[in-house]
Design a protein around this motif. Structure first.
Motif, mmCIF file in Angstrom:
data_model
loop_
_atom_site.group_PDB
_atom_site.id
_atom_site.type_symbol
_atom_site.label_atom_id
_atom_site.label_comp_id
_atom_site.label_asym_id
_atom_site.label_seq_id
_atom_site.Cartn_x
_atom_site.Cartn_y
_atom_site.Cartn_z
ATOM 1 N N GLU A 1 41.169 -36.973 -43.815
ATOM 2 C CA GLU A 1 41.028 -37.380 -45.212
ATOM 3 C C GLU A 1 39.665 -38.024 -45.447
ATOM 4 O O GLU A 1 39.031 -37.794 -46.484
ATOM 5 N N ASP B 1 37.288 -26.274 -44.571
ATOM 6 C CA ASP B 1 38.187 -25.258 -44.033
ATOM 7 C C ASP B 1 37.834 -24.879 -42.606
ATOM 8 O O ASP B 1 38.687 -24.428 -41.857
ATOM 9 N N THR B 2 36.548 -25.035 -42.257
ATOM 10 C CA THR B 2 36.135 -24.494 -40.966
ATOM 11 C C THR B 2 36.085 -25.524 -39.855
ATOM 12 O O THR B 2 36.161 -25.187 -38.702
ATOM 13 N N THR B 3 35.986 -26.771 -40.228
ATOM 14 C CA THR B 3 35.781 -27.767 -39.182
ATOM 15 C C THR B 3 37.044 -28.027 -38.381
ATOM 16 O O THR B 3 38.154 -27.959 -38.894
ATOM 17 N N GLU B 4 36.890 -28.281 -37.108
ATOM 18 C CA GLU B 4 38.027 -28.571 -36.248
ATOM 19 C C GLU B 4 38.247 -30.073 -36.208
ATOM 20 O O GLU B 4 37.362 -30.824 -35.844
ATOM 21 N N PHE B 5 39.380 -30.497 -36.608
ATOM 22 C CA PHE B 5 39.659 -31.921 -36.604
ATOM 23 C C PHE B 5 40.394 -32.299 -35.324
ATOM 24 O O PHE B 5 41.453 -31.776 -35.058
ATOM 25 N N ASN B 6 39.800 -33.153 -34.537
ATOM 26 C CA ASN B 6 40.492 -33.615 -33.349
ATOM 27 C C ASN B 6 41.133 -34.970 -33.582
ATOM 28 O O ASN B 6 41.808 -35.505 -32.723
ATOM 29 N N GLY B 7 40.876 -35.507 -34.739
ATOM 30 C CA GLY B 7 41.420 -36.830 -35.009
ATOM 31 C C GLY B 7 42.687 -36.758 -35.814
ATOM 32 O O GLY B 7 43.325 -35.725 -35.923
#
Lengths: 353, 156
Positions: A179, A167-173
């Motif tokens: 997934e 929930d907390t991580t920022e996904f730049n991909g």
């Protein structure tokens, strides 16, 4: 005098022994009744009701469930934010508990999942546990709760940290990368479930890993998992065993049913293909019912007039049928029909009725 | 007179289009579903297209009777969250037990159970996300708030 003192000695010893016995049992009772969950929280009483609720999670399927009957105790917070639950009535074996707070305006039975208003956390305890809860939060109320005093709760906190990473991580991909990261997190949780020595904490890790999405391709993992805990009779594991068994059975049944359905479909398909093949090889299928009757009578050597009489149709109709028969069978004369080993070529024997 | 009317209509249309195009950077959905001893499953579809980077879903439910299950699914049918709430007293008023504030029942001695879930999905899958509401003789309400933020708003 010495003799009288010596005479008094056994009585004094007995009294001393009795007093020690009484003290010992009193101490034992006191130790037993000290099973508590206590702590201090820093809550904004303008936003939150100054009450702490304790719920018993009877089944891991109820992790995200709220009912009034799940609430087993409640205590008011002191002015300094302290609270204390006496839990000496809990069973000897570990149980999963949930502590929650309700916002002002919300009913006591209130469950908030996700976001800064998340209002609950889980802990493991039994009738011998002495647990203290420390609120180390600065901005995020529940996420800062530290549960100390009973080791399996350290594992629970580690599990929550790992599960919360999603929930907390920022996904730049891309969503595909997201997934992959999710799968890595769930894999880590399953690894914790596999290696954890406390069955309740282990099962908690499995539930947080969304095992239902992972069950089908990894049935062997779950069978091995249940083998690991085969001597453990906790109600949580019993329920999980039943669920895994049901999933495996229902998936097995579905597989058997699909296999049977495929077999039947395949058989029917083959029948159709064979029939179509026979049909193709045997142009007699192109003839109508009446035409087949005319055809059969011709093969018997009957003339047009005789055919007309047998079938009670006019001569012109017989001729019309014969022309149609020539056209469909690709022949041009009666002689051709009779000379070309018709019976074998056209396999009429079963098709004239 | 006719020219003036056309001019006013044109200006109004331009303003509407401008306002609408500004709203396109964030797409809000706010639905309230009332349940009255309901047992019919309901599905709410939230369409996500490729201009949005964050999907914020907040589902708030309160019931005084029955059971309610709320689930969130992505376009592939994978669950992304759920909660369930249940009442045990069949909507009747409580005659025993606590009724003061802080007790297990509200000030009207009615059993009320509340649940809320908030999910913020970054780079959500494109397609129809589904909120599935499964009541069982439930009486209460469900509020669904959905917010989708574009690249520009997400970076603010």
């Amino acid at each position: 005098m010495l003799q009288s003192n010596i005479m008094k000695l056994p009585a004094q010893l007995s009294r001393g022994y009795l007093v020690s016995l009484i003290l010992f049992y009193s101490f034992s009772i006191q130790v037993k009744s000290q099973a508590v969950i206590s702590g201090q929280v820093n809550i904004d009483t303008g936003v939150w009701s100054p009450v702490v609720y304790l719920s018993l999670i009877g089944d891991f399927e109820d992790l995200n469930k709220m009912t009034n009957t799940m609430i087993i105790d409640k205590v008011a917070l002191s002015s300094s934010g302290r609270f204390k639950f006496n839990i000496s009535y809990l069973p000897e074996e570990d149980v999963l508990l949930r502590i929650h707070f309700s916002k002002k305006g919300d009913p006591p039975a209130s469950l908030i999942i996700g976001g800064k208003d998340e209002n609950h956390f889980f802990l493991i305890a039994n009738r011998n546990s002495i647990i203290t809860i420390q609120d180390t939060s600065n901005s995020e109320f529940i996420k800062g709760m530290q549960v100390n005093g009973y080791a399996p709760n350290n594992v629970l906190q580690k599990i929550n940290e790992i599960a919360g990473y999603i929930d907390t991580t920022e996904f730049n991909g891309s969503p595909v990368k997201a997934e992959l990261i999710h799968n890595a997190v769930y894999e880590k949780l399953r690894s914790i479930a596999d290696t954890c020595t406390n069955p309740t904490a282990s099962l908690y890790a499995l539930y947080r890993s969304r095992y239902e999405d992972n069950f089908t391709p990894n049935q062997q993992y779950y069978q091995n998992y249940l083998l690991k805990w085969k001597n453990n009779d906790s109600k949580y594991l019993k329920s999980f065993r039943k669920k895994i068994g049901e999933s495996a059975t229902s998936k097995k049944s579905t597989r058997y049913l699909s296999n049977i359905a495929f077999l039947i479909a395949g058989f029917l398909f083959c029948l159709l293909v064979v029939k179509a093949g026979r049909k193709k090889a045997n142009p007699i299928y192109d003839l109508s019912q009446q035409e087949r009757k005319v055809f059969a009578l011709i093969l018997e050597g009957k003339s047009n007039k005789e055919i007309s009489s047998v079938l009670s149709i006019s001569l012109s109709t017989v001729k019309s049928h014969i022309n149609s028969i020539y056209s469909k069978l690709g022949i041009s004369s009666r002689k051709e029909m009779l000379n070309n080993n018709i019976d074998n070529k056209f396999n009429i024997s079963d098709n004239t009725q | 007179m006719k020219t003036n009317r056309i001019f006013i209509i044109t200006i109004l249309s331009l303003l509407t289009v401008t306002a609408w195009s500004q709203d396109m950077t964030s797409f809000n959905l706010n639905r309230i579903i009332f349940l009255n001893s309901d047992s019919e499953e309901k599905k709410l579809s939230i369409e996500v297209n490729d201009i949005y980077t964050n999907l914020k879903l907040s589902i708030n439910a309160t019931i005084q009777e029955g059971d309610l299950l709320i689930e969130i699914f992505d376009p592939k049918g994978v669950k992304h969250g759920n909660f369930s709430i249940a009442c045990q007293l069949g909507g009747k008023k409580v005659t025993l037990g606590e009724s003061k504030s802080g007790g297990l029942f509200d000030d009207n001695n009615m059993e009320t159970v509340h649940g809320r879930i908030l999910r913020i999905i970054k780079k959500p899958m494109i397609g129809n996300w589904v909120v599935k509401i499964t009541p069982k003789n439930a009486r209460g309400q469900v509020e669904i708030l959905s917010d989708q933020l574009s690249n520009e708003d997400a970076s603010k």
